[in-house]
Write a protein that holds these residues in place. Sequence first.
Motif, PDB file in Angstrom:
ATOM      1  N   GLY A 302       1.029  -1.324   0.265  1.00  0.00           N
ATOM      2  CA  GLY A 302       0.266  -0.676   0.543  1.00  0.00           C
ATOM      3  C   GLY A 302       1.075   0.910  -0.006  1.00  0.00           C
ATOM      4  O   GLY A 302       1.747   1.213  -0.954  1.00  0.00           O
ATOM      5  N   GLY A 303       0.681   2.025   1.132  1.00  0.00           N
ATOM      6  CA  GLY A 303       1.431   3.442   1.102  1.00  0.00           C
ATOM      7  C   GLY A 303       0.619   3.899   0.076  1.00  0.00           C
ATOM      8  O   GLY A 303      -0.041   4.060  -0.541  1.00  0.00           O
ATOM      9  N   LEU A 304       1.634   5.728  -0.275  1.00  0.00           N
ATOM     10  CA  LEU A 304       1.290   6.754  -1.441  1.00  0.00           C
ATOM     11  C   LEU A 304       0.670   6.003  -2.396  1.00  0.00           C
ATOM     12  O   LEU A 304       0.441   6.303  -2.554  1.00  0.00           O
ATOM     13  N   VAL A 305       1.969   5.427  -2.961  1.00  0.00           N
ATOM     14  CA  VAL A 305       2.297   4.118  -4.148  1.00  0.00           C
ATOM     15  C   VAL A 305       1.295   3.289  -4.461  1.00  0.00           C
ATOM     16  O   VAL A 305       0.213   3.842  -5.675  1.00  0.00           O
ATOM     17  N   GLY A 306       1.253   3.198  -3.595  1.00  0.00           N
ATOM     18  CA  GLY A 306      -0.159   1.396  -3.988  1.00  0.00           C
ATOM     19  C   GLY A 306      -1.080   1.765  -4.044  1.00  0.00           C
ATOM     20  O   GLY A 306      -2.314   1.984  -4.640  1.00  0.00           O
ATOM     21  N   ALA A 307      -2.570   2.935  -3.172  1.00  0.00           N
ATOM     22  CA  ALA A 307      -3.375   3.581  -2.644  1.00  0.00           C
ATOM     23  C   ALA A 307      -3.627   4.953  -4.114  1.00  0.00           C
ATOM     24  O   ALA A 307      -3.971   4.818  -4.950  1.00  0.00           O
ATOM     25  N   GLY A 308      -2.268   5.024  -4.838  1.00  0.00           N
ATOM     26  CA  GLY A 308      -2.663   5.592  -6.243  1.00  0.00           C
ATOM     27  C   GLY A 308      -2.579   4.621  -7.465  1.00  0.00           C
ATOM     28  O   GLY A 308      -3.300   4.998  -8.007  1.00  0.00           O
ATOM     29  N   ILE A 309      -2.120   3.837  -7.460  1.00  0.00           N
ATOM     30  CA  ILE A 309      -2.598   2.454  -8.654  1.00  0.00           C
ATOM     31  C   ILE A 309      -3.429   2.158  -8.251  1.00  0.00           C
ATOM     32  O   ILE A 309      -3.801   2.398  -9.345  1.00  0.00           O
ATOM     33  N   ALA A 310      -4.179   1.830  -7.300  1.00  0.00           N
ATOM     34  CA  ALA A 310      -5.424   1.732  -7.259  1.00  0.00           C
ATOM     35  C   ALA A 310      -6.196   2.309  -7.385  1.00  0.00           C
ATOM     36  O   ALA A 310      -7.394   2.513  -8.403  1.00  0.00           O
ATOM     37  N   ILE A 311      -6.206   3.644  -6.746  1.00  0.00           N
ATOM     38  CA  ILE A 311      -6.675   4.998  -7.116  1.00  0.00           C
ATOM     39  C   ILE A 311      -6.786   4.442  -9.274  1.00  0.00           C
ATOM     40  O   ILE A 311      -8.204   5.304  -9.848  1.00  0.00           O
ATOM     41  N   ASP A 315     -10.385   4.255 -11.170  1.00  0.00           N
ATOM     42  CA  ASP A 315     -11.086   5.247 -12.134  1.00  0.00           C
ATOM     43  C   ASP A 315     -11.685   4.799 -13.576  1.00  0.00           C
ATOM     44  O   ASP A 315     -12.128   5.040 -13.906  1.00  0.00           O
ATOM     45  N   ALA A 316     -10.788   3.896 -13.764  1.00  0.00           N
ATOM     46  CA  ALA A 316     -10.880   2.764 -15.013  1.00  0.00           C
ATOM     47  C   ALA A 316     -12.136   2.100 -14.751  1.00  0.00           C
ATOM     48  O   ALA A 316     -12.073   1.407 -15.485  1.00  0.00           O
ATOM     49  N   GLY A 317     -12.706   2.048 -13.874  1.00  0.00           N
ATOM     50  CA  GLY A 317     -14.408   0.698 -14.087  1.00  0.00           C
ATOM     51  C   GLY A 317     -13.124  -0.730 -13.613  1.00  0.00           C
ATOM     52  O   GLY A 317     -14.291  -1.230 -13.478  1.00  0.00           O
ATOM     53  N   LEU A 318     -12.404  -0.316 -13.428  1.00  0.00           N
ATOM     54  CA  LEU A 318     -11.289  -2.181 -12.681  1.00  0.00           C
ATOM     55  C   LEU A 318     -12.139  -2.540 -10.709  1.00  0.00           C
ATOM     56  O   LEU A 318     -12.040  -1.652 -10.758  1.00  0.00           O
ATOM     57  N   ASP A 356     -18.591   6.853  -4.344  1.00  0.00           N
ATOM     58  CA  ASP A 356     -19.045   4.997  -4.048  1.00  0.00           C
ATOM     59  C   ASP A 356     -19.375   4.135  -4.182  1.00  0.00           C
ATOM     60  O   ASP A 356     -19.037   3.420  -4.237  1.00  0.00           O
ATOM     61  N   ALA A 357     -19.648   4.754  -6.228  1.00  0.00           N
ATOM     62  CA  ALA A 357     -19.377   3.437  -6.884  1.00  0.00           C
ATOM     63  C   ALA A 357     -18.098   3.313  -7.410  1.00  0.00           C
ATOM     64  O   ALA A 357     -17.860   1.380  -7.555  1.00  0.00           O
ATOM     65  N   ARG A 358     -16.758   4.248  -7.218  1.00  0.00           N
ATOM     66  CA  ARG A 358     -15.160   3.892  -7.155  1.00  0.00           C
ATOM     67  C   ARG A 358     -14.722   3.203  -5.897  1.00  0.00           C
ATOM     68  O   ARG A 358     -13.776   1.683  -6.211  1.00  0.00           O
ATOM     69  N   MET A 359     -15.143   3.190  -4.662  1.00  0.00           N
ATOM     70  CA  MET A 359     -15.663   3.080  -3.857  1.00  0.00           C
ATOM     71  C   MET A 359     -15.827   1.149  -3.217  1.00  0.00           C
ATOM     72  O   MET A 359     -15.104   0.557  -2.882  1.00  0.00           O
ATOM     73  N   ALA A 360     -17.124   1.250  -4.067  1.00  0.00           N
ATOM     74  CA  ALA A 360     -17.507  -0.402  -3.715  1.00  0.00           C
ATOM     75  C   ALA A 360     -16.701  -1.055  -4.682  1.00  0.00           C
ATOM     76  O   ALA A 360     -17.007  -3.003  -4.336  1.00  0.00           O
ATOM     77  N   ARG A 361     -16.054  -0.541  -5.923  1.00  0.00           N
ATOM     78  CA  ARG A 361     -15.068  -1.873  -6.372  1.00  0.00           C
ATOM     79  C   ARG A 361     -13.757  -2.153  -6.169  1.00  0.00           C
ATOM     80  O   ARG A 361     -13.018  -3.041  -6.232  1.00  0.00           O
ATOM     81  N   LEU A 362     -13.390  -1.056  -4.735  1.00  0.00           N
ATOM     82  CA  LEU A 362     -12.511  -1.617  -3.597  1.00  0.00           C
ATOM     83  C   LEU A 362     -12.507  -3.069  -3.246  1.00  0.00           C
ATOM     84  O   LEU A 362     -13.112  -2.759  -1.991  1.00  0.00           O
ATOM     85  N   PRO A 434       5.632   9.538  -8.351  1.00  0.00           N
ATOM     86  CA  PRO A 434       4.761   9.846  -7.718  1.00  0.00           C
ATOM     87  C   PRO A 434       3.322  11.328  -8.148  1.00  0.00           C
ATOM     88  O   PRO A 434       4.306  11.899  -8.135  1.00  0.00           O
ATOM     89  N   PRO A 435       2.399  11.377  -7.381  1.00  0.00           N
ATOM     90  CA  PRO A 435       1.240  10.549  -7.794  1.00  0.00           C
ATOM     91  C   PRO A 435       0.956   9.502  -8.319  1.00  0.00           C
ATOM     92  O   PRO A 435       0.359  10.420  -9.081  1.00  0.00           O
ATOM     93  N   PRO A 436       0.656   8.254  -8.754  1.00  0.00           N
ATOM     94  CA  PRO A 436       0.238   7.209  -9.725  1.00  0.00           C
ATOM     95  C   PRO A 436      -0.455   7.531 -10.479  1.00  0.00           C
ATOM     96  O   PRO A 436      -1.068   7.661 -11.541  1.00  0.00           O
ATOM     97  N   HIS A 437      -1.536   8.309  -9.313  1.00  0.00           N
ATOM     98  CA  HIS A 437      -2.616   8.396  -9.799  1.00  0.00           C
ATOM     99  C   HIS A 437      -3.350   9.972 -10.524  1.00  0.00           C
ATOM    100  O   HIS A 437      -4.189  10.202 -11.372  1.00  0.00           O
TER     101      HIS A 437
END
Length: 697
Positions: A302-311, A315-318, A356-362, A434-437
């Motif tokens: 995780g961390g800032l890098v992992g969070a940014g990649i996850a975002i 964002d892409a709908g994955l 909320d829709a994006r967070m639901a995919r996490l 950084p930041p990856p998103h």
Amino acid sequence: MSRPVTVQSAEGISVLTIDHPPVNALKPAVLTSLSASLAEAISDDDAKAIVIAARGKTFPAGIDIRDFDDRQVTQALADLCVEIEGSPKPVIVALHGTVLGGGLELALAAHYRFADRRASFAMPDVTLGLSPGAGGTQRLPRLVGAAPAIDLLLTGRRVEVDEALELGLIDEVADGPLPIYTMKQVSARLRKDALECRPTAKRMAKLTPPKVHLEAIEAARGKLAEGPVDAPGRLLDCIQASLLLPFEAGLTFERSAFDDLLAAPESRSLRHVFVAERRTRTPPLDEPVEPKPIKSLGVMGGGLVGAGIAIAGLDAGLPVTLVEANIEGLEATVETIIDVYDRQVKRGRLDDATRDARMARLTGTTEAETLSRVDAVIETTPEDPGGKRRAFTTLDAVMKPGALLATNTASLDIDGLAGVTGRADNVVGLHFFPPPHVVRLVEVVVATNTSDQAIATAFALSRVIGKTPIAAGVGPGYVADRVQGAYLQAAEYLVEDGASVPAVDRAMRAYGFPMGPFQMADFVGLDMGIARRLRYSAQGARVAQLPDRLMDLGRLGRRSGKGYYLYAKEGPATMAEDPELSGLVSDIWSQKGGDIREFSADDIQRRCLAAMANEAARIMEDGVAQRPSDIDVAMILAYGFPRWKGGPAMAADLTGILRVKRDLDAFAVEDAGFWTPSPLISDLVKNGQRFADLNDV
């Protein structure tokens, strides 16, 4: 080869159909054929009206950018627009797809504009440092008015059909298939004698009263901040000319502006970057390979890098599965993701439902086994060789066969990591910044055993999550970090030889960087430069003392509140100069004795740019980058190299490779280990070549 424009006649209508895949670009052959077809239709006594349409996915999307420097091509388009407008028979254009630039200029010259419901329109010349050159600045205001024309031309934004209809940019939107609608409408109006020639040049209703439109131009000019590219100001001049000059004189005025801007280094650089970014889309494969579909993504670490990649994935709908080593780390990373989205909502960039829709995919977990279902995993654990190998061993055991396994390492040996798995053919590096998103660049690092399909899949995944991929070979620092490291190395030498930290940063901001090199060093952390300094030391280059002295004092950059500058720990982010730094620099100067010099802003810029160009050449020699233009894209996207300067390789070309080599030779007298010109630089000079000559090799 078949004729790029065909002519068919029916019911008194000559239909000129452009067919030049993939985007019907207005190449010389298309322009010549269209002009000849128009003349043929005009001379056809049976033809009472002329329709210009296009096959394929779009009406012409403008002139091929590679033809811009051919004045005959751009002039041919301008002449064709005059021919269309001056036709003694009504000319109707049937518009579909993305009608851009020169394609839209062609449409503006017609007497009627019908459009498909899904068509869109834009005149993005300003993004290339240009103004339109085929009458766009003279015809557009006559159709939509000065204020809307100013908006469309200065922003280059895309307009959908409803807005285009409201503005007057188009006349009608087809309520069915565009070809059928167009033929029915034209036939019906011919029967009623309701079609006439309506030259755009004579349509002045949208420009009255002139005072209102002149005020709109002056208001826009007042808001126009002074910038490095002349195109916005010249665009306003041209729009003003549409109000004040006869139409033909306005066309001449516009053409002069276009020619001036076309020759300017800023436009040459912007066009270079435009082509370079599109060139990066192609993976480094001898034959095209179909990528594997990626419908789900895993992130380990995780961390800032992992969070940014996850975002970026969300964002892409994955669907994204985030795996952390412990619950505390997982909660912190998820909180970072929530915080990013909440700030986007607060700023109006995102609504609550989308967040909320994006967070639901996490899915967040500490169980690596959950990654058994995903199509690709990006590993982002700390840069520790042992830890990375353990992570790869775990992932190899749980991931499904054929899934893509990527590491975000910035410095470790990817071949070594792949070697601990039984899936080396599916291992690749995906190096984010950084930041990856936010940062669009990702370096796709191809390991020795990476399969072609894995490379193609990594490129496809990068594009899916909104990134611009460039191919990189295995090696310390890959591409962007290596060039940035050389840049910072040169900046450190400047300070230890007599320049001040703020002076170096000011000079490079004046060149166009959003941050100076020392501001950027503080942003990423001074400890990130240790490997770079050791590498240059091993090559025989001198080692700057200042970074190590700062780290010995616990000054690691922004995160520690001190680095090259002071940073506020609470409240709004602030940066301030620190007298303590001046004392450290003075101490280093005193140790050097009398070898302290003054450096002008030009001196600073020349040294920093020579260092970057030299490192770009070394990267090419090492086979780490495919082409110099990839290096340019990497530095623009990752480290803010000014786009209108084109990147370090393009900037060297514009400066002149011979001058760059002479600078390097002069600097090498002081420090041969760092400044000696690379053999590639010497070869380019000897062969009368530029970096650009290597882009299509």
